[in-house]
Motif scaffolding. Sequence first.
Motif, PDB file in Angstrom:
ATOM      1  N   TYR A   1       9.398 -12.787  19.064  1.00 27.10           N
ATOM      2  CA  TYR A   1      10.280 -12.107  18.117  1.00 27.10           C
ATOM      3  C   TYR A   1      10.204 -12.837  16.787  1.00 27.10           C
ATOM      4  N   GLU A   2       9.718 -12.156  15.790  1.00 25.97           N
ATOM      5  CA  GLU A   2       9.633 -12.754  14.457  1.00 25.97           C
ATOM      6  C   GLU A   2      10.908 -12.458  13.680  1.00 25.97           C
ATOM      7  N   LEU A   3      11.533 -13.530  13.184  1.00 30.80           N
ATOM      8  CA  LEU A   3      12.743 -13.368  12.388  1.00 30.80           C
ATOM      9  C   LEU A   3      12.457 -12.506  11.164  1.00 30.80           C
ATOM     10  N   LYS A   4      13.396 -11.677  10.842  1.00 32.68           N
ATOM     11  CA  LYS A   4      13.365 -10.750   9.715  1.00 32.68           C
ATOM     12  C   LYS A   4      12.464  -9.543   9.965  1.00 32.68           C
ATOM     13  N   LYS A   5      11.670  -9.574  11.019  1.00 32.41           N
ATOM     14  CA  LYS A   5      10.798  -8.440  11.341  1.00 32.41           C
ATOM     15  C   LYS A   5      11.237  -7.798  12.649  1.00 32.41           C
ATOM     16  N   ASP A   6      11.313  -8.596  13.711  1.00 36.12           N
ATOM     17  CA  ASP A   6      11.672  -8.085  15.030  1.00 36.12           C
ATOM     18  C   ASP A   6      13.145  -8.302  15.365  1.00 36.12           C
ATOM     19  N   ILE A   7      13.754  -9.254  14.698  1.00 37.65           N
ATOM     20  CA  ILE A   7      15.171  -9.541  14.903  1.00 37.65           C
ATOM     21  C   ILE A   7      15.777  -9.959  13.558  1.00 37.65           C
ATOM     22  N   LEU A   8      16.917  -9.398  13.254  1.00 40.35           N
ATOM     23  CA  LEU A   8      17.591  -9.766  12.014  1.00 40.35           C
ATOM     24  C   LEU A   8      18.119 -11.190  12.099  1.00 40.35           C
ATOM     25  N   VAL A   9      18.151 -11.876  10.979  1.00 42.09           N
ATOM     26  CA  VAL A   9      18.652 -13.252  10.943  1.00 42.09           C
ATOM     27  C   VAL A   9      20.082 -13.292  11.472  1.00 42.09           C
ATOM     28  N   GLU A  10      20.888 -12.315  11.106  1.00 42.08           N
ATOM     29  CA  GLU A  10      22.274 -12.262  11.576  1.00 42.08           C
ATOM     30  C   GLU A  10      22.329 -12.152  13.107  1.00 42.08           C
ATOM     31  N   ASP A  11      21.469 -11.323  13.686  1.00 41.29           N
ATOM     32  CA  ASP A  11      21.436 -11.180  15.142  1.00 41.29           C
ATOM     33  C   ASP A  11      20.955 -12.472  15.812  1.00 41.29           C
ATOM     34  N   PHE A  12      19.986 -13.130  15.187  1.00 38.41           N
ATOM     35  CA  PHE A  12      19.509 -14.423  15.688  1.00 38.41           C
ATOM     36  C   PHE A  12      20.638 -15.440  15.696  1.00 38.41           C
ATOM     37  N   ARG A  13      21.386 -15.495  14.613  1.00 36.74           N
ATOM     38  CA  ARG A  13      22.499 -16.448  14.518  1.00 36.74           C
ATOM     39  C   ARG A  13      23.612 -16.128  15.506  1.00 36.74           C
ATOM     40  N   ASN A  14      23.813 -14.849  15.774  1.00 40.20           N
ATOM     41  CA  ASN A  14      24.811 -14.471  16.781  1.00 40.20           C
ATOM     42  C   ASN A  14      24.350 -14.855  18.182  1.00 40.20           C
ATOM     43  N   LYS A  15      23.068 -14.700  18.443  1.00 41.13           N
ATOM     44  CA  LYS A  15      22.512 -15.025  19.759  1.00 41.13           C
ATOM     45  C   LYS A  15      22.445 -16.534  19.987  1.00 41.13           C
ATOM     46  N   PHE A  16      22.118 -17.270  18.913  1.00 42.87           N
ATOM     47  CA  PHE A  16      21.984 -18.737  18.981  1.00 42.87           C
ATOM     48  C   PHE A  16      22.816 -19.364  17.862  1.00 42.87           C
ATOM     49  N   PRO A  17      24.131 -19.383  18.004  1.00 41.24           N
ATOM     50  CA  PRO A  17      25.015 -19.779  16.897  1.00 41.24           C
ATOM     51  C   PRO A  17      24.826 -21.205  16.383  1.00 41.24           C
ATOM     52  N   ASP A  18      24.386 -22.116  17.204  1.00 50.32           N
ATOM     53  CA  ASP A  18      24.235 -23.505  16.763  1.00 50.32           C
ATOM     54  C   ASP A  18      22.798 -23.835  16.351  1.00 50.32           C
ATOM     55  N   GLN A  19      21.920 -22.858  16.416  1.00 51.57           N
ATOM     56  CA  GLN A  19      20.496 -23.092  16.145  1.00 51.57           C
ATOM     57  C   GLN A  19      20.199 -22.915  14.660  1.00 51.57           C
ATOM     58  N   ARG A  20      19.501 -23.874  14.083  1.00 52.55           N
ATOM     59  CA  ARG A  20      19.141 -23.786  12.665  1.00 52.55           C
ATOM     60  C   ARG A  20      17.642 -23.902  12.432  1.00 52.55           C
ATOM     61  N   THR A  21      16.875 -24.107  13.503  1.00 56.95           N
ATOM     62  CA  THR A  21      15.428 -24.236  13.363  1.00 56.95           C
ATOM     63  C   THR A  21      14.730 -23.308  14.351  1.00 56.95           C
ATOM     64  N   VAL A  22      13.467 -23.064  14.105  1.00 55.17           N
ATOM     65  CA  VAL A  22      12.629 -22.284  15.010  1.00 55.17           C
ATOM     66  C   VAL A  22      11.409 -23.107  15.365  1.00 55.17           C
ATOM     67  N   PRO A  23      10.809 -22.857  16.481  1.00 56.67           N
ATOM     68  CA  PRO A  23      11.101 -21.762  17.399  1.00 56.67           C
ATOM     69  C   PRO A  23      12.289 -22.064  18.312  1.00 56.67           C
ATOM     70  N   VAL A  24      12.849 -20.985  18.829  1.00 53.29           N
ATOM     71  CA  VAL A  24      13.802 -21.066  19.924  1.00 53.29           C
ATOM     72  C   VAL A  24      13.109 -20.376  21.092  1.00 53.29           C
ATOM     73  N   ILE A  25      13.066 -21.060  22.222  1.00 51.20           N
ATOM     74  CA  ILE A  25      12.355 -20.536  23.376  1.00 51.20           C
ATOM     75  C   ILE A  25      13.327 -20.400  24.539  1.00 51.20           C
ATOM     76  N   THR A  26      13.249 -19.240  25.194  1.00 51.02           N
ATOM     77  CA  THR A  26      14.070 -19.009  26.370  1.00 51.02           C
ATOM     78  C   THR A  26      13.166 -18.771  27.572  1.00 51.02           C
ATOM     79  N   VAL A  27      13.684 -19.107  28.740  1.00 53.11           N
ATOM     80  CA  VAL A  27      13.008 -18.838  30.003  1.00 53.11           C
ATOM     81  C   VAL A  27      13.972 -18.040  30.861  1.00 53.11           C
ATOM     82  N   ARG A  28      13.554 -16.845  31.217  1.00 57.09           N
ATOM     83  CA  ARG A  28      14.417 -15.951  32.002  1.00 57.09           C
ATOM     84  C   ARG A  28      15.798 -15.808  31.359  1.00 57.09           C
ATOM     85  N   GLY A  29      15.804 -15.739  30.031  1.00 60.71           N
ATOM     86  CA  GLY A  29      17.045 -15.532  29.302  1.00 60.71           C
ATOM     87  C   GLY A  29      17.868 -16.775  29.018  1.00 60.71           C
TER      88      GLY A  29
END
Length: 83
Positions: free
Chosen positions: A32-60
Amino acid sequence: MVMFEIYGREDYPYCEMAKEVLNSRRLKFKYYELKKDILVEDFRNKFPDQRTVPVITVRGVKIGGYNELIEYLEETSGGFGDG
């Protein structure tokens, strides 16, 4: 079945390296590319304490960034590809 998700930005070295590692092990992932596949606002809502990328999830479940991905793969190597 997509097991890994990577949230990143174009031309960020650690995002590219994370994709390369998973590809080299033939592990399925969704990128998921920020600003293309996911809005920055949605990214921040999903990962509220995250300020850097990448963020990687395994099975959610968030495992962290590139370094945490490498640690995870090393710890679970018996279940993932060649590594």
